[in-house]
Design a protein around this motif. Structure first.
Motif, short mmCIF file in Angstrom:
data_model
loop_
_atom_site.label_atom_id
_atom_site.label_comp_id
_atom_site.label_asym_id
_atom_site.label_seq_id
_atom_site.Cartn_x
_atom_site.Cartn_y
_atom_site.Cartn_z
N ASN A 1 0.83 -1.22 0.00
CA ASN A 1 0.00 0.00 0.00
C ASN A 1 0.86 1.26 0.00
OD1 ASN A 1 -2.38 -1.43 0.00
ND2 ASN A 1 -2.64 -1.38 2.21
N ALA A 2 1.92 1.24 0.82
CA ALA A 2 2.79 2.42 0.91
C ALA A 2 3.51 2.70 -0.41
CB ALA A 2 3.80 2.22 2.04
N LEU A 3 3.90 1.66 -1.10
CA LEU A 3 4.64 1.84 -2.36
C LEU A 3 3.72 2.24 -3.51
CD1 LEU A 3 7.05 -1.23 -2.18
CD2 LEU A 3 7.74 1.18 -2.15
N THR A 4 2.54 1.64 -3.57
CA THR A 4 1.66 1.86 -4.72
C THR A 4 0.58 2.89 -4.47
OG1 THR A 4 0.16 0.08 -4.03
CG2 THR A 4 2.01 -0.53 -5.47
N GLY A 5 0.41 3.27 -3.18
CA GLY A 5 -0.64 4.24 -2.87
C GLY A 5 -2.03 3.64 -2.89
N THR A 6 -2.12 2.31 -2.93
CA THR A 6 -3.42 1.65 -2.91
C THR A 6 -3.86 1.41 -1.47
OG1 THR A 6 -2.34 -0.48 -3.12
CG2 THR A 6 -3.13 0.54 -5.14
N LYS A 7 -5.04 0.83 -1.32
CA LYS A 7 -5.60 0.61 0.00
C LYS A 7 -6.06 -0.84 0.14
CE LYS A 7 -7.11 5.40 0.28
NZ LYS A 7 -8.25 6.34 0.22
N GLN A 8 -5.11 -1.76 -0.12
CA GLN A 8 -5.44 -3.15 0.07
C GLN A 8 -5.66 -3.41 1.55
OE1 GLN A 8 -6.11 -5.40 -2.10
NE2 GLN A 8 -5.48 -4.33 -3.97
N TYR A 9 -6.55 -4.37 1.83
CA TYR A 9 -6.89 -4.71 3.20
C TYR A 9 -5.68 -5.27 3.95
CZ TYR A 9 -8.66 -7.83 6.82
OH TYR A 9 -8.85 -8.52 7.99
N THR B 1 12.25 -0.13 7.04
CA THR B 1 11.03 0.63 6.77
C THR B 1 10.08 0.61 7.97
OG1 THR B 1 9.77 -1.24 5.89
CG2 THR B 1 11.08 0.02 4.31
N SER B 2 9.14 1.54 7.93
CA SER B 2 8.07 1.58 8.93
C SER B 2 6.79 2.04 8.24
CB SER B 2 8.41 2.54 10.08
OG SER B 2 7.25 2.80 10.85
N ALA B 3 5.76 1.22 8.33
CA ALA B 3 4.48 1.60 7.71
C ALA B 3 3.82 2.73 8.49
CB ALA B 3 3.55 0.38 7.68
N VAL B 4 4.19 2.88 9.76
CA VAL B 4 3.58 3.91 10.60
C VAL B 4 4.17 5.28 10.29
CG1 VAL B 4 3.22 4.70 12.98
CG2 VAL B 4 3.05 2.26 12.42
N THR B 5 5.51 5.35 10.24
CA THR B 5 6.17 6.64 10.04
C THR B 5 6.49 6.92 8.56
OG1 THR B 5 8.38 5.69 10.30
CG2 THR B 5 7.24 6.38 12.32
N GLY B 6 6.43 5.90 7.75
CA GLY B 6 6.78 6.08 6.33
C GLY B 6 8.27 6.01 6.07
N GLU B 7 9.04 5.72 7.10
CA GLU B 7 10.49 5.66 6.96
C GLU B 7 10.89 4.57 5.94
OE1 GLU B 7 12.56 4.99 10.62
OE2 GLU B 7 14.38 4.29 9.63
N GLY B 8 11.83 4.90 5.10
CA GLY B 8 12.44 3.91 4.23
C GLY B 8 11.72 3.64 2.91
N ILE B 9 10.52 4.20 2.73
CA ILE B 9 9.77 3.88 1.50
C ILE B 9 10.48 4.44 0.27
CG2 ILE B 9 7.57 4.14 0.31
CD1 ILE B 9 7.50 2.34 2.80
N GLU B 10 10.90 5.71 0.33
CA GLU B 10 11.61 6.30 -0.81
C GLU B 10 12.96 5.62 -1.02
OE1 GLU B 10 10.41 8.49 -3.02
OE2 GLU B 10 8.53 8.18 -1.92
N LYS B 11 13.59 5.27 0.08
CA LYS B 11 14.88 4.57 -0.01
C LYS B 11 14.71 3.23 -0.72
CE LYS B 11 19.25 4.15 1.11
NZ LYS B 11 20.26 5.08 0.54
N ASP C 1 14.43 3.75 -4.40
CA ASP C 1 15.77 3.98 -4.97
C ASP C 1 16.52 2.67 -5.14
OD1 ASP C 1 15.37 6.69 -5.09
OD2 ASP C 1 16.32 7.10 -3.15
N ARG C 2 16.45 1.84 -4.11
CA ARG C 2 17.18 0.57 -4.13
C ARG C 2 16.70 -0.34 -5.26
NH1 ARG C 2 22.13 0.32 -2.15
NH2 ARG C 2 22.29 0.41 0.11
N ILE C 3 15.39 -0.34 -5.46
CA ILE C 3 14.84 -1.18 -6.53
C ILE C 3 15.42 -0.77 -7.89
CG2 ILE C 3 12.74 -1.71 -7.84
CD1 ILE C 3 11.21 -1.63 -5.17
N VAL C 4 15.42 0.54 -8.13
CA VAL C 4 15.96 1.04 -9.41
C VAL C 4 17.46 0.78 -9.50
CG1 VAL C 4 16.38 3.11 -10.77
CG2 VAL C 4 14.15 2.76 -9.69
N GLU C 5 18.18 1.12 -8.43
CA GLU C 5 19.64 0.96 -8.44
C GLU C 5 20.04 -0.51 -8.60
OE1 GLU C 5 20.67 2.76 -4.79
OE2 GLU C 5 20.24 4.80 -5.49
#
Length: 667
Positions: A32-40, A155-165, A168-172
């Motif tokens: 959900n955090a990566l795609t912006g969707t709202k899966q259960y 990462t943290s789903a609560v704080t959003g930490e690490g999502i952008e990182k 980046d890692r996926i692309v790199e």
């Protein structure tokens, strides 16, 4: 450890990423955090039982993400695990993101090592890093990367930490700007010798995976690889040999994981979870657990009525005035009757219960999000065993409170095919949200002061019928046995507003979608059948003809053709029962008072309860029937489900009717 370099791969504009991990490690939250969707998302295992796909763009790439069902390893034993394994093994993913819980990473690292042995490109994501820090756990990212040979992201789903990182890692990693060296685990000499022998036999043959991975799976006795290996000329192994090799391979991996955790984690066990343990001690107590479970479920239904009723009444009033406004403004004719009686009256009579349904999902969502429901499954496992089921079946069945369709699909996580089939067949007895409008309407009319308690009893009866049906079907076909429940209990968490919102909305929107599609179309069709051919005289309508032709079946209950017609149309979707009643009785114009006056002429409290029992148990809706057929692949079992539920509904409601009359006579 010996190392070998990664194989380079050409750059493309699209990257396909598989999201893998053990159950309940936060895969869906990350998705959900990566795609912006709202899966259960839920704080218990088995939420994801099929692949979910989403995408996002980052640094010029389109990243297609596939969320796989949770699996502890790649030796599949249930359908959802097989889905995950087949996709990783045979799918077209460019890389795999393995998701692990920061606090308890061991089992996920085992899965990661298995995927690395396939020579897949992998990124390790440690979720809930904020919770690990709160527990005083320190994790050395570079030690993990060094020993595992993969990029590691916190990462943290609560704080959003690490999502952008992570993006980046996926692309790199896809571009291979990150240089990592894949590890190869060195097993005991006995195992390595066998691997070498097998690799030499397989050399030059098309096996679809790297020879070393094939050899490991063959030695472990994995049925798919073992049978294929024998066909390719590998020597057959006895059951004892396969078990021995499997234990040696598993032992080496776990020793390796233990050494990694020891190097990378400090204070790995964290501070004692004194509050969590204290709560667990009470909620899973030998004697207190069951009363607490039923008390909490009663509070859920109390909340459903007491909190939401004021909003339901307001909606009821609004739809009533809207129907009257249409007639008063445009006069009485066929078109205004269709709008006022068919659409506003039919669909509106169902929509007035939206606040109650959302309130129930909100309460159930709180229990799931907090981590209580896995404990309930653990507690219920002892009882379920007596009914030839396991706690894993309980987890599937309890989803039926929302909708029977996902409940049936969730049985994919049950290992034993027989237990899975039995669970599919009994799942429709769990009282879904579609039945709730019928309960609410009848209970508000005949039991206004004890509606919550009566609703609790109906739901309790639905659970009892479900469990007894398991015993009966097992006795009839299997003389069944149960498999033990093995489940890692999640930590207690305070539900977040976002997750509660997603849970409640995802469940509730299903009801709203049905109101705008199936119920809307049904309302129009029912209006046509109830308006013609007599121009609005329902007593001479097609609906009356249908109801009167079936009225004899319900003669013992004393139901009129209008009630019978409502039950007949309700086979499409249970909410349609309410909209049919609204049109046939025409009680939308006077809201609940009108419904009470109309139905009180044909029912009393005893017959109304018998009616609700019939609604609770009889034939599942069309969507559920289709799902049963899809999941069993059998017309025989689908027809059995329909016939069995009709029989149970009829006999049980008849018992309730005569027992109730007897009680009234003796009172």
């Amino acid at each position: 450890m010996p190392v070998k370099s990664l194989t380079r791969k050409s750059e493309t504009a699209t990257v396909k990423v598989a999201l893998a991990g053990c159950p309940n490690v936060g895969k869906t939250s990350l998705f959900n955090a990566l795609t912006g969707t709202k899966q259960y998302v839920a704080n218990w295992p088995g939420v994801t039982v099929e692949k979910k796909e989403g995408s996002f763009t980052h640094r010029g790439y389109r990243i297609n993400l596939v969320d796989l069902p949770g699996t502890y390893s790649l030796g599949y034993s249930s359908i959802d695990e097989k889905i995950a394994r087949d996709y990783i093994l045979k799918g077209d993913a460019d890389l795999v993101v393995v998701v692990a819980d920061s606090v308890n990473p061991e089992q996920s690292l085992y899965l990661l090592l298995e995927i690395l042995e396939m020579e897949k490109k992998v990124i390790l994501v440690l979720t809930a890093i904020d919770e690990a820090r709160k527990l005083g756990i320190k994790i050395d990212r570079y030690e993990l990367q060094k020993h595992l040979g993969v990029p590691v992201v916190f990462t943290s789903a609560v704080t959003g930490e690490g999502i952008e990182k992570l993006k980046d890692r996926i692309v790199e990693y896809h571009e291979e700007n990150d240089v990592f060296h894949r590890i190869v685990i060195k097993y005991e000499e006995k195992v390595e010798s066998k691997i070498s022998q097998i690799e030499s036999v397989l050399r030059g043959k098309k096996i679809g995976v790297n020879p070393r991975y094939f050899a490991l799976k063959y030695l472990s006795g994995d049925p798919e690889f073992y049978n294929e290996g024998v066909k390719l000329g590998l020597p057959e192994l006895s059951e004892e040999e396969r078990i021995a090799y499997r234990l040696l391979i598993s032992k080496k991996k776990r020793e390796y994981i233990e050494s990694i955790v020891k190097e990378a984690y400090s204070n790995a066990k964290g501070k004692p979870l004194s509050l969590s343990e204290a709560i667990d001690h009470v909620l899973t107590h030998k004697f207190l657990a069951f009363p607490l479970f039923f008390a909490l479920m009663y509070l859920v239904f109390k909340f459903t009525f007491d909190i939401a009723q004021v909003f339901a009444d307001l909606l009821d009033l609004a739809f009533s005035h809207l129907g009257s406004f249409v007639i008063a403004t445009f006069g009485e004719n066929a078109i205004t009757s269709l709008i006022a009686d068919g659409i506003v009256g039919g669909v509106g009579s169902v929509l007035v219960f939206v606040p109650n349904i959302f309130a129930m999902f909100l309460a159930l969502g709180f229990l799931e999000e907090s981590g209580y429901l896995p404990r309930a499954a653990f507690v219920m496992d002892r009882i379920m065993e007596k009914f030839k089921l396991s706690g894993r079946a309980f987890m599937s069945l309890i989803l039926g409170f929302g909708c029977n369709v996902p409940s049936i699909m969730a049985t994919r996580s049950i290992d034993d095919p027989k237990e899975r089939l039995v669970t599919i067949l009994i799942a429709p007895f769990m009282s879904c949200s579609a039945r709730l409008p019928v309960y609410l309407l009848i209970l508000r009319i005949f039991f206004p002061k004890s509606s919550a308690a009566m609703l609790f009893l109906i739901y309790s009866l639905s659970i009892l019928v479900t469990l007894l049906s398991s015993v009966f079907i097992n006795w009839l076909f299997y003389r069944g046995r149960t498999s033990p429940l093995i489940m890692e209990l999640p930590r207690y968490r305070m539900p977040t507003f976002r997750n509660l919102y997603i849970y409640t909305w995802n469940r509730g929107k299903h009801f709203l979608r049905k109101a705008g599609t199936i119920i809307f179309v049904s309302a129009v069709l029912i209006w046509v059948l109830s308006y013609f051919p007599a121009g609005g005289d329902v007593e001479k309508s097609f609906s009356a003809m249908i109801g009167k032709s079936l009225e004899w079946i319900f003669k013992p209950f004393g139901y009129s053709w209008k009630v019978v017609t409502s039950l007949f149309y309700g086979a499409v979707a249970k909410e349609v029962i309410v909209s049919t009643m609204a049109m046939l009785y025409g009680f939308e114009e006077e809201t609940l008072l009108g419904a009470k006056e109309a139905l009180s002429l044909e029912m009393d409290p005893v017959t109304s309860i018998a009616f609700l029992v019939f609604v609770m148990a009889y034939i599942p809706c069309l969507a559920t029937i289709a799902t049963i057929y899809s999941e069993t692949g059998s017309l025989k079992w689908t027809l059995f489900s329909i016939g069995y539920s009709l029989t149970v509904a009829y006999v049980l409601s008849l018992i309730v009717l005569y027992a109730g009359k007897m009680v009234v006579m003796l009172a």
